[in-house]
Structures are given as C-alpha cells and as structure tokens.
Design a protein around this motif. Structure first.
Motif, PDB file in Angstrom:
ATOM      1  N   GLY A 343       0.925  -1.125   0.077  1.00  0.00           N
ATOM      2  CA  GLY A 343      -0.117  -0.027  -0.069  1.00  0.00           C
ATOM      3  C   GLY A 343       0.708   1.132  -0.100  1.00  0.00           C
ATOM      4  N   TYR A 344       2.019   0.908   0.212  1.00  0.00           N
ATOM      5  CA  TYR A 344       2.814   2.341   0.347  1.00  0.00           C
ATOM      6  C   TYR A 344       3.771   2.458  -0.933  1.00  0.00           C
ATOM      7  N   PHE A 345       4.150   1.298  -1.505  1.00  0.00           N
ATOM      8  CA  PHE A 345       5.322   1.351  -2.413  1.00  0.00           C
ATOM      9  C   PHE A 345       5.139   0.753  -3.763  1.00  0.00           C
ATOM     10  N   GLU A 346       3.906  -0.092  -3.784  1.00  0.00           N
ATOM     11  CA  GLU A 346       3.760  -0.692  -5.315  1.00  0.00           C
ATOM     12  C   GLU A 346       2.618   0.129  -5.975  1.00  0.00           C
ATOM     13  N   ALA A 347       2.995   0.957  -7.197  1.00  0.00           N
ATOM     14  CA  ALA A 347       2.006   1.650  -7.900  1.00  0.00           C
ATOM     15  C   ALA A 347       1.270   0.975  -8.905  1.00  0.00           C
ATOM     16  N   GLY A 348       1.785  -0.307  -9.566  1.00  0.00           N
ATOM     17  CA  GLY A 348       1.198  -0.823 -10.441  1.00  0.00           C
ATOM     18  C   GLY A 348       1.809  -2.299 -10.817  1.00  0.00           C
ATOM     19  N   SER A 349       1.424  -2.680 -11.756  1.00  0.00           N
ATOM     20  CA  SER A 349       1.512  -4.229 -12.191  1.00  0.00           C
ATOM     21  C   SER A 349       3.219  -4.588 -12.361  1.00  0.00           C
ATOM     22  N   ILE A 350       3.372  -5.746 -12.045  1.00  0.00           N
ATOM     23  CA  ILE A 350       4.683  -6.430 -12.310  1.00  0.00           C
ATOM     24  C   ILE A 350       4.665  -7.562 -13.491  1.00  0.00           C
ATOM     25  N   GLY A 351       5.490  -8.005 -13.971  1.00  0.00           N
ATOM     26  CA  GLY A 351       5.717  -9.115 -15.141  1.00  0.00           C
ATOM     27  C   GLY A 351       5.084 -10.250 -14.616  1.00  0.00           C
ATOM     28  N   GLY A 352       4.192 -11.039 -14.946  1.00  0.00           N
ATOM     29  CA  GLY A 352       3.917 -12.237 -14.309  1.00  0.00           C
ATOM     30  C   GLY A 352       4.716 -13.459 -14.642  1.00  0.00           C
ATOM     31  N   ALA A 353       5.436 -13.347 -15.667  1.00  0.00           N
ATOM     32  CA  ALA A 353       6.363 -14.578 -15.879  1.00  0.00           C
ATOM     33  C   ALA A 353       7.501 -14.221 -14.921  1.00  0.00           C
ATOM     34  N   LEU A 354       7.945 -13.015 -14.744  1.00  0.00           N
ATOM     35  CA  LEU A 354       8.959 -12.590 -13.823  1.00  0.00           C
ATOM     36  C   LEU A 354       8.813 -13.161 -12.557  1.00  0.00           C
ATOM     37  N   GLY A 355       7.511 -12.913 -12.230  1.00  0.00           N
ATOM     38  CA  GLY A 355       6.934 -13.423 -10.960  1.00  0.00           C
ATOM     39  C   GLY A 355       6.832 -14.730 -10.715  1.00  0.00           C
ATOM     40  N   ALA A 356       6.692 -15.556 -11.689  1.00  0.00           N
ATOM     41  CA  ALA A 356       6.606 -16.949 -11.511  1.00  0.00           C
ATOM     42  C   ALA A 356       7.948 -17.695 -11.553  1.00  0.00           C
ATOM     43  N   GLY A 357       8.855 -17.185 -12.390  1.00  0.00           N
ATOM     44  CA  GLY A 357      10.141 -17.587 -12.402  1.00  0.00           C
ATOM     45  C   GLY A 357      10.790 -17.170 -10.949  1.00  0.00           C
ATOM     46  N   LEU A 358      10.538 -15.930 -10.444  1.00  0.00           N
ATOM     47  CA  LEU A 358      11.297 -15.817  -9.031  1.00  0.00           C
ATOM     48  C   LEU A 358      10.720 -16.560  -7.951  1.00  0.00           C
ATOM     49  N   ALA A 359       9.452 -16.873  -7.900  1.00  0.00           N
ATOM     50  CA  ALA A 359       8.836 -17.563  -7.095  1.00  0.00           C
ATOM     51  C   ALA A 359       9.489 -19.222  -6.976  1.00  0.00           C
ATOM     52  N   ALA A 360       9.878 -19.551  -8.140  1.00  0.00           N
ATOM     53  CA  ALA A 360      10.380 -20.941  -8.498  1.00  0.00           C
ATOM     54  C   ALA A 360      11.893 -20.701  -7.946  1.00  0.00           C
ATOM     55  N   SER A 361      12.614 -19.746  -8.188  1.00  0.00           N
ATOM     56  CA  SER A 361      13.880 -19.509  -7.752  1.00  0.00           C
ATOM     57  C   SER A 361      14.181 -19.407  -6.249  1.00  0.00           C
ATOM     58  N   VAL A 362      13.334 -18.612  -5.742  1.00  0.00           N
ATOM     59  CA  VAL A 362      13.322 -18.517  -3.935  1.00  0.00           C
ATOM     60  C   VAL A 362      13.020 -19.841  -3.273  1.00  0.00           C
ATOM     61  N   ARG A 363      11.954 -20.512  -4.076  1.00  0.00           N
ATOM     62  CA  ARG A 363      11.568 -21.712  -3.519  1.00  0.00           C
ATOM     63  C   ARG A 363      12.733 -22.855  -3.624  1.00  0.00           C
ATOM     64  N   TYR A 364      13.583 -22.797  -4.587  1.00  0.00           N
ATOM     65  CA  TYR A 364      14.995 -23.586  -4.809  1.00  0.00           C
ATOM     66  C   TYR A 364      15.829 -23.289  -3.809  1.00  0.00           C
ATOM     67  N   VAL A 365      15.975 -21.758  -3.514  1.00  0.00           N
ATOM     68  CA  VAL A 365      17.163 -21.408  -2.529  1.00  0.00           C
ATOM     69  C   VAL A 365      16.791 -22.136  -1.204  1.00  0.00           C
TER      70      VAL A 365
END
Length: 457
Positions: A343-365
C-alpha cells in the motif's frame, strides 16, 4: 459501478509458483534463526576446518548449527544450463537461473497464451502456490505484509529516500560509506549537489568500515544511515545489528542494500533491526532482471509518506461511471489504501512471467538451505584466498568475511594481459581497472577454481 476488493491482497498471487517439482532440494530446508554474528562465526569456522577434498558434499553434522542443517549434496551443476567448457565464477554479477525457474516461466507463458479466464491477481496466468513475495518474506524472516515488489534495488532505495522526505529541502542528513553500492551513492551524491547533507565514511586501510567512524558523523539531525549489508566491491560485511543499534540510539533509520546477503547467507531482518532493505533478484536469489523486493518494517509506515500512488495500493476501490453508477457520487472513484508495504510502495503491475520464475527460484534457494549454500562455498573461497595472491594480487576481502565474494587488487589490471588470459581460458570473473572479483556458487567446484588459477598463471 465497478468495485475492487483487496486489489493488493489478490495481487499477492502474482508469480505464484506453478505445480512443478523444485529440483535439488529434499527434506528439511535447513533454515535456522541464530543471531547473524554467531552464524557467520560458525560458517567461518566450518571453512577453516573443511578439507578441500570434501567440497563436493558438505559433510559433517554442522555442529555449530546444533545439527539443524540437513546435509545437501553439492554442487548442483545439473540444475543449471551451463555451457560445457566454460567456467563461470561471477555469480555476484548475475547468477544463472535454475532450470526449475525456467520451467516455471515457460509454464506461466503457456497458460497466459491460452487466454483462459485468469484467477484474480494472477497477471493472466493460472499459477498456484505461494508468491515470490511470500517466499522472500520467509527467506529473510519478515511478514509478507512488510514486502513490496520493486523493479530493482535502486528503485527500492529511491523509494525509501523519498518516503523519508530526503529528496526535498530538509536540514536532515544522511550517513553512508565508501563501500556502499555505487548506484545508491550516485543517487545520494546527486542529492548532495542539490543541498542534502550527505556524509560518506571512508574505509580503513584494511578495506573495512569502522562503526566508530560511522558513529562520529551521526548526530541528532541524521535521518538515515545507508549501508550495504555486504559490500559489492570486496564482500565486507557490516555488523548490521550494531549499525542499527547505533543509528536508532541517535533517532535515525537504517536502510540496507541486501542484494549480496539475501540468498547468499542466512539473513534475518528482525534479528538485524534494519528498518528498510531492498534487493534485486538476479544475483543470489537466482532470478532475472526487472523484479526485486523492498522490505519496510510494519511499525514504521505511520511515520513515512507514501512516495508513489497507484491503484494496486488500494485495498478497496469503487468507480462511479455514468450514467448509473455516478448518481449521488461526489468523485469519480473512492478508495482506501492498504496499510502495508504494498500500500505504500507498489504503484502498478509487475511482469507475471518474472514473478512465476522468481517464485520458483526463491523456493529452490529455500529448499537447498541458505546455510548450506554459504557453507559449501567457504573452502572454494579459502583456496582462492591462499592461491591468487601468489600470482601477484592483493586480497582486499576481510579475512572474517563469509560472503560469496572475494576480491583481489592489482594496479592496471584491466589493461594488463589478464583479461586476455581469462578469455583464452574461458573463465568469467568480474574484472575492473584495478581489481578482480571472484564469486563462486553452488554449480562450482574445486576444478573451476583450478581453471581460474591456471588461466591467471
């Protein structure tokens, strides 16, 4: 009338991890909640006692962690699409993306292109599972409500400076140091040109930042102390808890660039006491460019201004369109902001593919266990520290550092024959005018270090 409830909450699902197996992790994820200073001491002790011949599997019970870290079989070369015959020792510049994350991106795009009815907040995809934001919060021991998506570390730092009013006329000052991320220093020094009082502490002769030097320039007008938890240049690691205690005693906030800590070493924002922190994901989080995270302590939100405004920050938004929905309305839209980092720092949308890949990367870590990752690379770094100086280099990384970075200085390195030698040897490290930075990761082994040494000889 169109009505959106919980836009920010729904959007937490962006980048949800598709139902794919995370290759490379089994059993306990190996995360612990020890104080960072004790943990780093333990990692350093492990490095000193681990034989180089045992690098291919971090053995032992890791007694310094009380037996809480499960054994992992490393290295994980098979989890990355690395080019045969090519030695990549430059993870601190950009980390290869694990195959499980690349698979997640492909799965997202496949679902996105089918144009099925998307679930709300999914960015048009149909991923499921925890979002990258939720997993990152788990990684650094924060609440998901304290995490916002940002496109880069630099944007996160800019947002914090703006939220504290330091980009406008003020009599407050900012304290930072010479080893802080140079991109953030460009920002602060440009503000200095406009009148902001910015105080930059120089490193000691042994390439560290002495907290006593920081404290000497902090006063009652200091609004922000800005540091990198781990220095990008030489891997110097601040005692972030001590920095925060010092700054808070003077009424100042602390922002930390954690791009070389998150995913590289056990890191607990609550234990550190840091107020704000940011990082991109293309280094030790093993993601891609264009998406990162900003942490903001939840109890500080009432004391800062909202630096950006957009509808993704709304918890409840109602539009009043003519001819029917506008009857009796006094404005074209009503809204209530979320009271969290989104509510303070996100003004708009992010790339969905980026988010999907990053979720998998962080899960891997998380599945590998950050403590295991940090422990695995210590013998590699130790061999580099022992061998590279014999070839005419000076190690400028402090001995106690357990970062994934080790740096060697040599005058006029960039114009010497070293870059050509590395190119012929097909070895990739970071080379600058007068220094070379080596940063091994979980796909490297002793043979990779030997290839670097052979190329330098």
């Amino acid at each position: 009338m169109r009505r959106y409830r919980g836009v920010g909450a729904e959007r937490a699902a962006i980048g949800g991890e598709p139902s794919l197996d995370a290759k490379g992790g089994t059993g306990d994820d190996g995360r612990v909640s020890l104080p960072r200073r004790d943990l780093l001491k333990g990692v350093a002790g492990l490095a000193a006692s681990t034989a180089l011949g045992a690098v291919s599997g971090v053995d032992a019970t890791l007694s310094w962690l009380g037996g809480l870290v499960a054994r992992r079989e490393l290295p994980r070369k098979q989890d990355f699409d690395l080019v045969d015959g090519y030695t990549f020792l430059n993870a601190a510049y950009t980390h290869p993306i694990p195959r499980t994350a690349a698979d997640a991106v492909r799965a997202y795009v496949d679902q996105r292109n089918k144009l099925r009815m998307p679930r709300p907040g999914s960015g048009g995809g149909s991923g499921s599972g925890p979002s990258a934001k939720q997993l990152f919060a788990e990684l650094i021991h924060a609440s998901p409500d304290e995490i916002a998506y940002v496109p880069s570390t630099s944007m996160g730092e800019n947002l914090v400076v703006s939220a504290l009013g330091l980009n406008r006329k003020t009599d407050a000052n900012v304290v930072t140091d010479w080893l802080h991320f140079d991109g953030a220093l460009v920002h602060l020094l440009d503000l200095q040109r406009g009148g902001l009082d910015v105080r930059v502490v120089q490193p000691t002769p042994d390439y560290r930042i002495d907290i006593r030097d920081l404290e000497r320039v902090v006063d009652k007008k200091t609004k922000l102390v800005e540091v990198s938890s781990t220095a990008m240049y030489n891997g110097y690691q601040h005692d972030l808890k001590a920095v925060c205690e010092m700054a808070h005693a003077h009424g100042a906030y602390v922002y930390a660039d954690i791009i070389h800590s998150a995913g590289a070493e056990p890191f607990d924002v609550k234990e550190s006491g840091v107020d704000f922190a940011a990082c991109s994901s293309f280094k030790w989080l093993m993601g891609d460019y264009g998406l990162g995270f900003l942490y903001a302590r939840d109890d500080l939100l009432d004391h800062i201004r909202r630096p950006v405004v957009g509808y993704y920050q709304a918890a409840d938004m109602t539009g009043h369109e003519p001819p029917f929905d506008s009857v009796g309305a006094t404005a074209p839209v009503d809204w209530v902001f979320k009271h969290d980092a989104t509510g303070y720092f996100e003004a708009g949308s992010i790339g969905g593919a980026l988010g999907a890949g990053l979720a998998a990367s962080v899960r891997y870590v998380l599945d590998l266990g950050v403590a295991n990752i940090a422990a695995y690379r210590q013998p590699l770094l130790r061999k580099l520290r022992d061998e590279v100086p014999r070839l005419g280099f000076t190690c400028v990384t402090p001995l106690e550092s357990t970062a994934g970075i080790i740096t060697f200085a040599r005058k006029n390195l960039g114009t010497s024959d070293i870059p050509a030698k590395l190119d012929r040897g097909r070895v990739n490290v970071r080379v600058a005018g007068n220094w070379m930075r080596v940063s091994p990761s979980i796909y490297n082994d002793v043979a990779d270090v030997d290839r670097l040494l052979e190329a330098l000889a």
